[in-house]
Design a protein around this motif. Structure first.
Motif, PDB file in Angstrom:
ATOM      1  N   ALA A  10       5.430  14.244  -0.275  1.00  0.00           N
ATOM      2  CA  ALA A  10       6.654  15.029  -0.083  1.00  0.00           C
ATOM      3  C   ALA A  10       7.864  14.108   0.058  1.00  0.00           C
ATOM      4  CB  ALA A  10       6.516  15.921   1.149  1.00  0.00           C
ATOM      5  N   LEU A  11       7.676  12.979   0.731  1.00  0.00           N
ATOM      6  CA  LEU A  11       8.774  12.017   0.900  1.00  0.00           C
ATOM      7  C   LEU A  11       9.197  11.403  -0.431  1.00  0.00           C
ATOM      8  CD1 LEU A  11       7.703  10.080   4.140  1.00  0.00           C
ATOM      9  CD2 LEU A  11       9.659  11.615   3.885  1.00  0.00           C
ATOM     10  N   ALA A  64       0.902   5.293   6.941  1.00  0.00           N
ATOM     11  CA  ALA A  64       0.033   5.884   7.963  1.00  0.00           C
ATOM     12  C   ALA A  64       0.127   7.414   7.979  1.00  0.00           C
ATOM     13  CB  ALA A  64       0.403   5.335   9.336  1.00  0.00           C
ATOM     14  N   LEU A  65       1.119   7.962   7.290  1.00  0.00           N
ATOM     15  CA  LEU A  65       1.281   9.420   7.254  1.00  0.00           C
ATOM     16  C   LEU A  65       0.204  10.055   6.377  1.00  0.00           C
ATOM     17  CD1 LEU A  65       5.160   9.617   6.711  1.00  0.00           C
ATOM     18  CD2 LEU A  65       3.926  10.071   8.847  1.00  0.00           C
ATOM     19  N   PRO A  66      -0.115  11.319   6.611  1.00  0.00           N
ATOM     20  CA  PRO A  66      -1.041  12.021   5.721  1.00  0.00           C
ATOM     21  C   PRO A  66      -0.525  11.966   4.286  1.00  0.00           C
ATOM     22  CG  PRO A  66      -0.636  13.305   7.698  1.00  0.00           C
ATOM     23  CD  PRO A  66       0.329  12.164   7.733  1.00  0.00           C
ATOM     24  N   ALA A  99       0.813  -1.222   0.000  1.00  0.00           N
ATOM     25  CA  ALA A  99       0.000   0.000   0.000  1.00  0.00           C
ATOM     26  C   ALA A  99       0.842   1.266   0.000  1.00  0.00           C
ATOM     27  CB  ALA A  99      -0.950   0.001   1.195  1.00  0.00           C
ATOM     28  N   ASN A 100       2.113   1.155   0.385  1.00  0.00           N
ATOM     29  CA  ASN A 100       3.005   2.309   0.321  1.00  0.00           C
ATOM     30  C   ASN A 100       3.357   2.556  -1.140  1.00  0.00           C
ATOM     31  OD1 ASN A 100       5.003   4.243   0.518  1.00  0.00           O
ATOM     32  ND2 ASN A 100       6.518   2.879   1.468  1.00  0.00           N
TER      33      ASN A 100
END
Length: 343
Positions: free
Chosen positions: A319-320, A311-313, A280-281
């Protein structure tokens, strides 16, 4: 003149759901000399977009390789269109065993150097000197012959969830990797054994059979229509089904169940499982096998690190990823070091 998709996959999915009409998932291929692949590509896109056909299609100078979703009510129109193209008239259509309204959500017609990445120099051998095509009944008879060597021409992540009994299943990531390995492993049997090959729908065997004949193999056979057509024939003719497990397919379904046997394991806990997922990432997207329990515990991620990122917004995830190319794990298909029970 519209030559590209205007709707996103999400928008298309909503329209399909709203329409609630049956769709057929199918595939076909044909080797032919196409003088202007770009012009042919545009011709296909315009016609199929008007018919609401969706799918992934590769066009090259050497032919076409197509995997599609067609509205059931427009199948006759679609077939008439194919029959109007001289090298596609009466082409064999491999119609899926299991249908899904959302097997494809966009129409992508792409021009490629080859319709299958095989790494071969076609000018070095006669690509038309192919192996003998056999139907399910003849295929079964060949498998019962002790002089037969059966080879799976697919990749490890495909054969892992399903294959024919007794088949050699090369541990490879790509089709091009398998060709020299099989030749080397079977070089002592070029004259005394039947070399029988199969793949998903037949296209990989089409080129491989000519290649192995060029390399000196005397008795070369290929399963006509691949696993898809084999499953249909054994069901219609009530033949002995020598395939076990699921058939991996290259659309949103990811597989079709052929038999009830589960021959693979969850890559995270080792329990019997044959369900492929993508991590999912979005920065990873690794393809691997995951059971329902691990999917819930890991939020459909392949590792704790990916779970934390997922899990991050969304904006933080985006941005990552900025400026970073896609992880090469996308192409590892279940071989990542984070998977405890990988192949």
């Amino acid at each position: 003149m519209q030559l590209y998709n205007k709707l996103s996959a999400k928008e298309r999915a909503a329209l399909i759901e709203e329409a609630g009409e049956d769709r057929l998932t199918l595939s076909f291929y044909a080797y032919a000399k196409i003088g202007n692949p770009h012009l042919f590509r545009n011709h296909l896109f315009l016609a199929w977009d008007a018919m609401e056909v969706l799918g992934r299609i590769y066009v090259a100078h050497e032919g076409i390789n197509a995997q599609l979703s067609v509205p059931a009510k427009r199948f006759a129109e679609f077939k008439d269109f194919l029959d109007g193209i001289y090298f596609l008239k009466d082409v064999r259509l491999n119609i899926a065993i299991e249908h899904d309204l959302k097997s494809f959500l966009k129409l992508k017609v792409k021009v490629r150097k080859k319709i299958v990445a095989d790494g071969l120099n076609d000018a070095s051998f006669d690509v038309t000197n192919k192996g003998v095509h056999v139907n399910a009944e003849k295929f079964n008879a060949l498998l019962d012959d002790p002089n037969t060597i059966l080879v799976d021409m697919r990749n490890h992540y495909e054969s892992e969830i399903g294959h024919f009994k007794g088949a050699i299943t090369p541990d490879v990531d790509t089709f091009r990797d398998s060709l020299p390995i099989i030749e080397e492993d079977l070089k002592e049997h070029k004259e005394d054994k039947n070399l029988v090959m199969y793949c998903t729908g037949g296209i990989r065997c089409e080129k491989a059979s000519a290649y192995y004949k060029h390399k000196g193999f005397k008795n070369v056979f290929q399963l006509e229509g691949g696993i898809i057509e084999y499953a249909r024939q054994v069901d219609n003719l009530q033949l002995d089904n020598k395939f076990i497990g699921k058939n991996f397919v290259f659309d949103h379904r990811r597989s079709e169940r052929i038999t009830d046997e589960v021959i693979s394991s969850c890559h995270q806990c080792g329990k019997p499982c044959d369900v492929h997922v993508n991590c999912a990432n979005e920065a990873c997207h690794l393809l691997f096998i995951q059971c329902e329990e691990c999917s819930k515990a890991m939020d459909t991620c392949c590792s704790t690190a990916c779970k934390e990122v997922n899990a991050l917004p969304y904006e933080e995830q985006k941005a990552l990823r900025k400026g970073i190319p896609n992880s090469n794990k996308i192409f590892k298909k279940g071989r990542s070091e984070v998977l405890k029970y990988k192949l």
